[in-house]
Write a protein that holds these residues in place. Structure first.
Motif, PDB file in Angstrom:
ATOM      1  N   PRO A  59      38.220   7.029   0.628  1.00  0.00           N
ATOM      2  CA  PRO A  59      38.936   7.821   1.633  1.00  0.00           C
ATOM      3  C   PRO A  59      38.950   7.055   2.955  1.00  0.00           C
ATOM      4  O   PRO A  59      37.943   6.457   3.349  1.00  0.00           O
ATOM      5  CB  PRO A  59      38.110   9.100   1.732  1.00  0.00           C
ATOM      6  CG  PRO A  59      36.714   8.675   1.361  1.00  0.00           C
ATOM      7  CD  PRO A  59      36.872   7.558   0.364  1.00  0.00           C
ATOM      8  N   ASN A  94      42.151   9.351  -0.467  1.00  0.00           N
ATOM      9  CA  ASN A  94      43.394   9.328   0.298  1.00  0.00           C
ATOM     10  C   ASN A  94      43.140   8.681   1.653  1.00  0.00           C
ATOM     11  O   ASN A  94      41.995   8.481   2.072  1.00  0.00           O
ATOM     12  CB  ASN A  94      43.903  10.754   0.523  1.00  0.00           C
ATOM     13  CG  ASN A  94      45.111  11.090  -0.325  1.00  0.00           C
ATOM     14  OD1 ASN A  94      46.204  11.259   0.180  1.00  0.00           O
ATOM     15  ND2 ASN A  94      44.889  11.182  -1.632  1.00  0.00           N
ATOM     16  N   ARG A  95      44.225   8.391   2.369  1.00  0.00           N
ATOM     17  CA  ARG A  95      44.091   7.921   3.746  1.00  0.00           C
ATOM     18  C   ARG A  95      45.020   8.716   4.667  1.00  0.00           C
ATOM     19  O   ARG A  95      46.025   9.253   4.245  1.00  0.00           O
ATOM     20  CB  ARG A  95      44.390   6.425   3.842  1.00  0.00           C
ATOM     21  CG  ARG A  95      45.775   6.003   3.428  1.00  0.00           C
ATOM     22  CD  ARG A  95      45.939   4.480   3.529  1.00  0.00           C
ATOM     23  NE  ARG A  95      47.196   4.003   2.952  1.00  0.00           N
ATOM     24  CZ  ARG A  95      48.347   3.956   3.601  1.00  0.00           C
ATOM     25  NH1 ARG A  95      48.402   4.340   4.866  1.00  0.00           N
ATOM     26  NH2 ARG A  95      49.446   3.524   2.992  1.00  0.00           N
ATOM     27  N   GLN A 134      51.034   5.228  -5.970  1.00  0.00           N
ATOM     28  CA  GLN A 134      49.648   5.298  -5.497  1.00  0.00           C
ATOM     29  C   GLN A 134      49.621   5.150  -3.985  1.00  0.00           C
ATOM     30  O   GLN A 134      50.622   4.908  -3.338  1.00  0.00           O
ATOM     31  CB  GLN A 134      48.814   4.201  -6.152  1.00  0.00           C
ATOM     32  CG  GLN A 134      48.647   4.352  -7.643  1.00  0.00           C
ATOM     33  CD  GLN A 134      47.727   3.299  -8.230  1.00  0.00           C
ATOM     34  OE1 GLN A 134      46.885   2.739  -7.542  1.00  0.00           O
ATOM     35  NE2 GLN A 134      47.902   3.023  -9.510  1.00  0.00           N
ATOM     36  N   VAL A 153      43.246  17.135  -2.109  1.00  0.00           N
ATOM     37  CA  VAL A 153      44.134  16.031  -1.760  1.00  0.00           C
ATOM     38  C   VAL A 153      43.559  14.801  -2.462  1.00  0.00           C
ATOM     39  O   VAL A 153      42.539  14.259  -2.041  1.00  0.00           O
ATOM     40  CB  VAL A 153      44.220  15.819  -0.237  1.00  0.00           C
ATOM     41  CG1 VAL A 153      45.201  14.698   0.091  1.00  0.00           C
ATOM     42  CG2 VAL A 153      44.639  17.114   0.467  1.00  0.00           C
ATOM     43  N   GLU A 189      48.735  15.263  -4.916  1.00  0.00           N
ATOM     44  CA  GLU A 189      48.183  14.112  -5.629  1.00  0.00           C
ATOM     45  C   GLU A 189      49.137  12.925  -5.566  1.00  0.00           C
ATOM     46  O   GLU A 189      50.326  13.055  -5.887  1.00  0.00           O
ATOM     47  CB  GLU A 189      47.918  14.508  -7.080  1.00  0.00           C
ATOM     48  CG  GLU A 189      47.223  13.418  -7.893  1.00  0.00           C
ATOM     49  CD  GLU A 189      46.928  13.897  -9.297  1.00  0.00           C
ATOM     50  OE1 GLU A 189      45.989  14.699  -9.472  1.00  0.00           O
ATOM     51  OE2 GLU A 189      47.657  13.495 -10.221  1.00  0.00           O
ATOM     52  N   ASN A 190      48.608  11.773  -5.138  1.00  0.00           N
ATOM     53  CA  ASN A 190      49.380  10.520  -5.109  1.00  0.00           C
ATOM     54  C   ASN A 190      50.719  10.716  -4.391  1.00  0.00           C
ATOM     55  O   ASN A 190      51.747  10.189  -4.821  1.00  0.00           O
ATOM     56  CB  ASN A 190      49.604   9.997  -6.525  1.00  0.00           C
ATOM     57  CG  ASN A 190      48.338   9.461  -7.159  1.00  0.00           C
ATOM     58  OD1 ASN A 190      47.392  10.200  -7.376  1.00  0.00           O
ATOM     59  ND2 ASN A 190      48.312   8.176  -7.440  1.00  0.00           N
ATOM     60  N   GLY A 249      48.210   7.546  -1.767  1.00  0.00           N
ATOM     61  CA  GLY A 249      48.490   8.810  -1.093  1.00  0.00           C
ATOM     62  C   GLY A 249      48.061   8.791   0.366  1.00  0.00           C
ATOM     63  O   GLY A 249      46.973   8.332   0.704  1.00  0.00           O
ATOM     64  N   HIS A 250      48.926   9.299   1.244  1.00  0.00           N
ATOM     65  CA  HIS A 250      48.609   9.234   2.671  1.00  0.00           C
ATOM     66  C   HIS A 250      49.479  10.213   3.465  1.00  0.00           C
ATOM     67  O   HIS A 250      50.459  10.747   2.963  1.00  0.00           O
ATOM     68  CB  HIS A 250      48.826   7.811   3.209  1.00  0.00           C
ATOM     69  CG  HIS A 250      50.260   7.358   3.153  1.00  0.00           C
ATOM     70  ND1 HIS A 250      50.804   6.809   2.019  1.00  0.00           N
ATOM     71  CD2 HIS A 250      51.256   7.373   4.082  1.00  0.00           C
ATOM     72  CE1 HIS A 250      52.066   6.487   2.250  1.00  0.00           C
ATOM     73  NE2 HIS A 250      52.376   6.829   3.500  1.00  0.00           N
ATOM     74  N   VAL A 266      44.490  11.671   6.439  1.00  0.00           N
ATOM     75  CA  VAL A 266      44.522  13.095   6.102  1.00  0.00           C
ATOM     76  C   VAL A 266      43.905  13.874   7.262  1.00  0.00           C
ATOM     77  O   VAL A 266      42.816  13.533   7.734  1.00  0.00           O
ATOM     78  CB  VAL A 266      43.754  13.386   4.800  1.00  0.00           C
ATOM     79  CG1 VAL A 266      43.767  14.890   4.493  1.00  0.00           C
ATOM     80  CG2 VAL A 266      44.351  12.603   3.636  1.00  0.00           C
ATOM     81  N   ASP A 325      44.016  10.963  -4.755  1.00  0.00           N
ATOM     82  CA  ASP A 325      44.787   9.798  -5.156  1.00  0.00           C
ATOM     83  C   ASP A 325      44.088   9.202  -6.366  1.00  0.00           C
ATOM     84  O   ASP A 325      42.881   8.914  -6.316  1.00  0.00           O
ATOM     85  CB  ASP A 325      44.900   8.765  -4.031  1.00  0.00           C
ATOM     86  CG  ASP A 325      46.066   7.815  -4.256  1.00  0.00           C
ATOM     87  OD1 ASP A 325      47.211   8.277  -4.168  1.00  0.00           O
ATOM     88  OD2 ASP A 325      45.831   6.629  -4.549  1.00  0.00           O
TER      89      ASP A 325
END
Length: 403
Positions: free
Chosen positions: A307, A271-272, A230, A221, A200-201, A232-233, A274, A223
């Motif tokens: 996402p 998220n990005r 912040q 997964v 997370e994040n 998350g990636h 992933v 964010d």
């Protein structure tokens, strides 16, 4: 006068020698089974110095208070995490805190079990280069909303290794890593938690060679908004077995994971970059893979709820989508002949799915559109994926601790 000068010089040499050759690291052994076990174990954690090992004797420790460690470069080592090993049982814990809290760097936690904590099992905060190795965290009565939220819970850290850990019964996430960087979660088992494994994040994580089974959701997964870190990636979820995540959701009301549908294999939200690849995904009643935006109220101008650049490839899919546990899922499944395809996308953001399986879009590209306005339809998410994400490399000092 000359005598005093010589003595002063000799003293300086002695002090310099001590600085160059600090006292040898020591082992502080603490045995289980005594009435003052709680006090003696906490005292050992306080008195430990950098380089020391706190050695937990075999047996069951009946503990009424949480433990804490704030000394860097300390090893806490038990006699094993299974029956006959070092078992820290917090069933009589008075407060609602974690079983063990670590707030120092370069710590190795290994070969012991933590059971039945009122709060989280083992938490580390701001603890860089921390290693969780060969541990068991369990709520022995099985899934209950009154269980602690997290099993192992590193947060706000750089360089995290979770290796060969077993967690069962967490009412939020069995293995959780939050707001951290450079993470490896491997060779672990998450069973009968709400979320088996959750990233997370966080930035730059490899989650591989784990088993996530009989949770509500296998691997998440996420964010979330309104947190210090912040965006998350760069998360890779690969070579895991994610099977039969069928435990009804038992998270307390109000928790974000309380909304995870029973029967979710992998869930990627907001998220990005992933990658989900080379996993075995089967017997997940809602979907083997879900890709969604964040669809809850928030007041955070910097938050990005979609996402982005999600890639799903080279996975082995078994039966999925036969018991969708979200509102309207049964009706959609009936319209499609009895089940949903293995991959479910809410229609927000973007993703590439190269697995040769069906994809269902809910047709909700705007995260502010209510779910009951869904327009489900088959989707094709083929495309050319971006360059593969790099392997996560941890410091050699961390890898040496688990060899």
């Amino acid at each position: 006068m000359r005598f005093h000068s010589l003595r002063h010089a000799a003293t300086l040499v002695f002090v310099s020698a001590l600085a160059a050759h600090p006292a040898a690291a020591k082992t502080i052994s603490v045995q289980a089974g005594t009435p003052d076990a709680n006090e003696r174990l906490q005292e050992a954690l306080i008195l430990a110095e950098p380089g020391d090992t706190v050695e937990l004797g075999a047996g069951t420790w009946t503990l009424s208070d949480g433990l804490s460690l704030d000394v860097s470069n300390v090893t806490v080592r038990g006699a094993g995490a299974g029956e006959g090993g070092s078992i820290l049982d917090f069933a009589e814990q008075q407060g609602a805190g974690e079983g063990l809290l670590v707030t120092s760097d370069d710590v190795l936690l290994t070969n012991f079990a933590v059971l039945n904590t009122r709060g989280d099992g083992i938490k580390s905060k701001g603890a860089d280069r921390i290693v969780y190795y060969k541990l068991r965290v369990e709520w022995t009565a099985g899934p209950k909303s009154t269980n602690g939220a997290y099993g192992v819970y590193p947060v706000e850290s750089t360089d995290v290794l979770i290796d060969s850990v077993f967690v069962r019964g967490a009412s939020d996430a069995g293995i959780y890593v939050g707001q951290s960087k450079n993470i490896v979660v491997r060779d672990s088992i998450a069973q009968e938690n709400v979320a088996g494994i959750e990233i997370e994040n966080s930035f730059d994580a490899d989650v591989h060679d784990n088993i996530a089974t009989r949770n509500t959701g296998g691997i998440l997964v996420f964010d979330l908004p309104s947190l210090p870190q912040q965006g998350g990636h760069n998360v890779r979820v690969f070579s895991n077995i994610i099977r039969d995540n069928s435990t009804p959701n038992f998270a307390p009301k109000g928790n974000i994971v309380a909304s995870v549908p029973t029967g979710t294999g992998v869930l990627v939200m907001a998220n990005r970059n992933v990658e989900v690849f080379d996993n075995i995904l089967e017997a997940n009643g809602t979907a083997n893979v879900m890709i969604v935006g964040y669809r809850y109220p928030y007041d955070d101008a910097k938050y990005q709820p979609l996402p982005k650049a999600i890639v799903v490839r080279d996975n082995e899919h078994g039966k999925a989508g036969y018991a969708p546990a979200f509102e309207g899922g049964d009706a959609i499944a009936a319209a499609l002949g009895g089940s949903l395809p293995p991959v479910l996308w809410d229609g927000a953001g973007d993703a590439i799915v190269l697995d040769e399986v069906g994809v269902l879009s809910l047709g909700l590209p705007d995260v502010k559109t209510p779910r009951n306005a869904a327009k489900p339809a088959p989707a094709t998410l083929k495309g050319t994926p971006p360059a593969a994400l790099p392997e996560i490399k941890l410091p050699a000092s961390m890898e040496a601790k688990v060899k």
